[in-house]
Scaffold this motif. Structure first.
Motif, mmCIF file in Angstrom:
data_model
loop_
_atom_site.group_PDB
_atom_site.id
_atom_site.type_symbol
_atom_site.label_atom_id
_atom_site.label_comp_id
_atom_site.label_asym_id
_atom_site.label_seq_id
_atom_site.Cartn_x
_atom_site.Cartn_y
_atom_site.Cartn_z
ATOM 1 N N ASP A 82 12.503 5.840 -35.765
ATOM 2 C CA ASP A 82 13.880 5.742 -36.243
ATOM 3 C C ASP A 82 14.782 6.763 -35.553
ATOM 4 O OD1 ASP A 82 12.748 7.937 -37.511
ATOM 5 O OD2 ASP A 82 13.394 7.377 -39.534
ATOM 6 N N LEU A 83 14.271 7.972 -35.353
ATOM 7 C CA LEU A 83 15.038 8.997 -34.641
ATOM 8 C C LEU A 83 15.216 8.603 -33.180
ATOM 9 C CD1 LEU A 83 16.378 11.752 -34.337
ATOM 10 C CD2 LEU A 83 14.083 12.753 -34.088
ATOM 11 N N ALA A 84 14.145 8.130 -32.555
ATOM 12 C CA ALA A 84 14.244 7.716 -31.153
ATOM 13 C C ALA A 84 15.269 6.605 -30.983
ATOM 14 C CB ALA A 84 12.874 7.257 -30.636
ATOM 15 N N GLY B 17 8.785 14.226 -40.798
ATOM 16 C CA GLY B 17 8.134 12.973 -41.151
ATOM 17 C C GLY B 17 6.930 12.675 -40.301
ATOM 18 N N CYS B 18 6.159 13.706 -39.984
ATOM 19 C CA CYS B 18 5.007 13.538 -39.103
ATOM 20 C C CYS B 18 3.779 13.150 -39.916
ATOM 21 C CB CYS B 18 4.756 14.832 -38.327
ATOM 22 S SG CYS B 18 3.471 14.696 -37.075
ATOM 23 N N VAL B 19 3.467 11.864 -39.944
ATOM 24 C CA VAL B 19 2.288 11.365 -40.645
ATOM 25 C C VAL B 19 1.518 10.457 -39.704
ATOM 26 C CG1 VAL B 19 3.375 11.492 -42.910
ATOM 27 C CG2 VAL B 19 3.545 9.392 -41.592
ATOM 28 N N PRO B 20 0.193 10.394 -39.840
ATOM 29 C CA PRO B 20 -0.586 9.521 -38.970
ATOM 30 C C PRO B 20 -0.081 8.087 -39.026
ATOM 31 C CG PRO B 20 -2.037 10.966 -40.209
ATOM 32 C CD PRO B 20 -0.666 11.150 -40.777
ATOM 33 N N GLY B 21 0.215 7.525 -37.873
ATOM 34 C CA GLY B 21 0.740 6.174 -37.804
ATOM 35 C C GLY B 21 2.252 6.101 -37.793
ATOM 36 N N GLY B 22 2.914 7.246 -38.027
ATOM 37 C CA GLY B 22 4.369 7.270 -38.002
ATOM 38 C C GLY B 22 4.973 7.018 -39.371
ATOM 39 N N GLY B 23 6.197 7.502 -39.553
ATOM 40 C CA GLY B 23 6.889 7.322 -40.817
ATOM 41 C C GLY B 23 8.374 7.553 -40.632
ATOM 42 N N PRO B 24 9.138 7.544 -41.722
ATOM 43 C CA PRO B 24 10.580 7.773 -41.608
ATOM 44 C C PRO B 24 10.897 9.250 -41.437
ATOM 45 C CG PRO B 24 9.980 7.422 -43.899
ATOM 46 C CD PRO B 24 8.726 7.190 -43.102
ATOM 47 N N THR B 25 11.943 9.530 -40.688
ATOM 48 C CA THR B 25 12.448 10.887 -40.544
ATOM 49 C C THR B 25 13.312 11.220 -41.753
ATOM 50 O OG1 THR B 25 12.483 10.605 -38.141
ATOM 51 C CG2 THR B 25 13.755 12.444 -39.049
ATOM 52 N N PRO B 26 13.126 12.381 -42.386
ATOM 53 C CA PRO B 26 13.995 12.752 -43.509
ATOM 54 C C PRO B 26 15.465 12.636 -43.118
ATOM 55 C CG PRO B 26 12.172 14.302 -43.319
ATOM 56 C CD PRO B 26 12.094 13.403 -42.119
ATOM 57 N N GLY B 27 16.278 12.069 -44.013
ATOM 58 C CA GLY B 27 17.660 11.736 -43.681
ATOM 59 C C GLY B 27 18.461 12.874 -43.103
ATOM 60 N N ASP C 182 20.061 12.949 -39.171
ATOM 61 C CA ASP C 182 21.459 13.193 -38.807
ATOM 62 C C ASP C 182 21.603 14.435 -37.930
ATOM 63 O OD1 ASP C 182 22.177 10.987 -40.313
ATOM 64 O OD2 ASP C 182 22.656 12.179 -42.107
ATOM 65 N N ARG C 183 20.941 15.517 -38.337
ATOM 66 C CA ARG C 183 21.108 16.784 -37.622
ATOM 67 C C ARG C 183 20.564 16.698 -36.204
ATOM 68 N NH1 ARG C 183 18.920 21.592 -40.998
ATOM 69 N NH2 ARG C 183 20.321 20.511 -42.437
ATOM 70 N N LEU C 184 19.387 16.113 -36.055
ATOM 71 C CA LEU C 184 18.791 16.011 -34.721
ATOM 72 C C LEU C 184 19.598 15.094 -33.824
ATOM 73 C CD1 LEU C 184 15.057 15.956 -35.775
ATOM 74 C CD2 LEU C 184 16.047 17.551 -34.118
ATOM 75 N N SER C 185 20.092 14.001 -34.371
ATOM 76 C CA SER C 185 20.916 13.100 -33.566
ATOM 77 C C SER C 185 22.135 13.835 -33.014
ATOM 78 C CB SER C 185 21.358 11.900 -34.400
ATOM 79 O OG SER C 185 20.251 11.157 -34.857
ATOM 80 N N GLU C 186 22.751 14.656 -33.861
ATOM 81 C CA GLU C 186 23.926 15.409 -33.427
ATOM 82 C C GLU C 186 23.571 16.425 -32.346
ATOM 83 O OE1 GLU C 186 27.302 18.464 -35.282
ATOM 84 O OE2 GLU C 186 25.819 17.511 -36.590
ATOM 85 N N VAL C 187 22.485 17.191 -32.556
ATOM 86 C CA VAL C 187 22.123 18.257 -31.611
ATOM 87 C C VAL C 187 21.660 17.673 -30.284
ATOM 88 C CG1 VAL C 187 20.587 20.210 -31.228
ATOM 89 C CG2 VAL C 187 21.612 19.871 -33.475
#
Length: 411
Positions: free
Chosen positions: A62-64, A92-102, A106-111
């Motif tokens: 989702d972040l990517a 949100g690092c779980v085996p198999g992948g998961g959602p990024t905390p909201g 937002d913060r990573l997308s901005e940075v």
């Protein structure tokens, strides 16, 4: 070819849940060294390619998807890679992948956007050189105490061309070692080994020279058997070894990576990985037996044996029963003569070593998705943490490597 570098800070407030260790005693409580997002862009006059590294534990799909979509508005193909620090925020690092905390989505997308825009603004004519050599004494197979402590080290030197001549503008280093020197008990935010190597390189290269460190295929490689401690002093020692080796390689004859008239191209392929079956990766994986093994290791007083026994038990406990296949993307790029492969999740080093092409090659892990560990098919015969916690069937890693080789061949 025009190349640029940009950087943006990634603040982590005290009290933030931290990623990487199941037995962390609490949230973040201070700062050892700052986190950042580093970006490099290549522009051939028509197409622009960007590589961004973020000091986080993983990049979920989702972040990517979000950062890549936003980069397209800048006319840019973007790969986002995690450095895989275990002393940063939980994303949100779980085996198999998961959602990024909201909030972190937002913060990573901005940075990331800030870092990429700064890189574009800083673009200037540059040539590139590639070097590769062995790095001794820093990383080794963490499940094999007797394995040699030797890993490949890739160094890309970026030379700025101007009327005043040519100078080293920056270096991109691919280090296939888990950046996990600091212990699970630490609650200080840190980029860990990657951040320490960045600092050591910048100190050695001098003012005005940037350094970006990307984590390679480090699924089975760490400092477990090479580190002498788990503190800031040990970070500096290991980072100094990496930085000194980089400088040695920079004095050796290079391979041409790209030049003034070089072109940029990229390609991707989506693959669907089968989930691991009930018996796969479960050799000697009875939890009760693993508990007895941990107690025996604790009685022996051997800290390495304790850590390995505890890891096996963590692997069984962390693994979830997954029936659905896992979709992933394999990415490749050509920057002049330089071939680049971006693999999702945590591939074993042998997976990266099987990806070859004409000219210099660099392979990154933790790129644009997180399916978890990607062991070699051979590794599934051993009851080690990476296999026990893996969510994908044997042969998945080889499938990704084969796709990368084919994409590079077709480009």
């Amino acid at each position: 070819m025009r190349v640029g570098h940009g950087s943006a800070d990634l603040p982590v407030p005290d009290g933030t849940p931290m990623g990487g260790y199941l037995d962390r005693p609490g949230p973040s409580a201070g700062l050892l060294d700052p986190l950042s997002v580093e970006a490099i862009t290549w522009f051939d006059g028509e197409r622009r390619f960007a590589l961004a590294t973020a000091d986080i534990i993983c990049v979920n799909e989702d972040l990517a998807h979000r950062v890549r979509s936003e980069a397209r508005s800048l006319g840019c193909e973007l790969w986002l890679a995690a450095t895989h620090t275990h002393s940063g925020p939980e994303t949100g690092c779980v085996p198999g992948g998961g959602p990024t905390p909201g909030a972190w989505l937002d913060r990573l997308s901005e940075v990331v956007g800030v870092a990429v825009r700064r890189a574009i603004d800083n673009e200037c004519p540059c040539d590139g050189e590639a070097r590769r050599g062995e790095l001794h004494g820093v990383g080794a197979d963490r499940s094999q105490p007797s394995a040699p402590a030797v890993v490949p080290l890739t160094v890309i030197a970026v030379h700025e061309r101007s009327e005043k001549g040519e100078r080293v503008a920056g270096v991109l280093v691919v280090l296939p070692v888990h950046p996990t020197v600091l212990p699970a008990t630490s609650r200080l935010v840190s980029a860990d080994l990657v951040g320490a190597v960045r600092r050591a390189l910048r100190a050695r290269l001098g003012p005005g020279v940037w350094a970006v460190v990307a984590t390679g295929a480090a699924g089975d490689i760490s400092t477990r058997h090479t580190r002498r401690g788990q503190d800031a002093a040990e970070l500096d020692r290991l980072a100094g070894m990496v930085a000194d080796r980089c400088l040695e390689l920079l004095r050796e004859p290079p391979d041409r990576a790209w030049a003034a008239g070089s072109r940029v191209a990229w390609a991707a392929r989506r693959l669907v990985l089968d989930p691991a079956g009930p018996g796969e990766g479960a050799v000697a994986a009875d939890p009760a037996e693993l508990v007895r093994g941990l107690r025996a290791a604790e009685e022996s007083g051997d800290p390495v044996a304790v850590r390995m026994a505890r890891s096996r038990l963590e692997g069984v406990r962390a693994r979830s029963a997954r029936a659905n296949p896992i979709g992933v993307h394999v990415h490749t790029a050509r920057i002049g003569q330089l071939s680049v492969a971006g693999l999702p999740g945590e591939p074993f080093l042998a997976v990266a070593e099987s990806i070859t092409s004409e000219g210099p090659v660099m392979v990154l892990g933790y790129v644009n998705g997180y399916p978890g560990y990607l062991p070699t098919a051979e590794a599934y015969g051993r009851a080690e943490y990476e296999v026990l916690v893996s969510q994908v069937a044997p042969g998945s890693a080889e499938m990704l490597a084969g796709a990368a080789r084919q994409l590079l061949e077709d480009m």
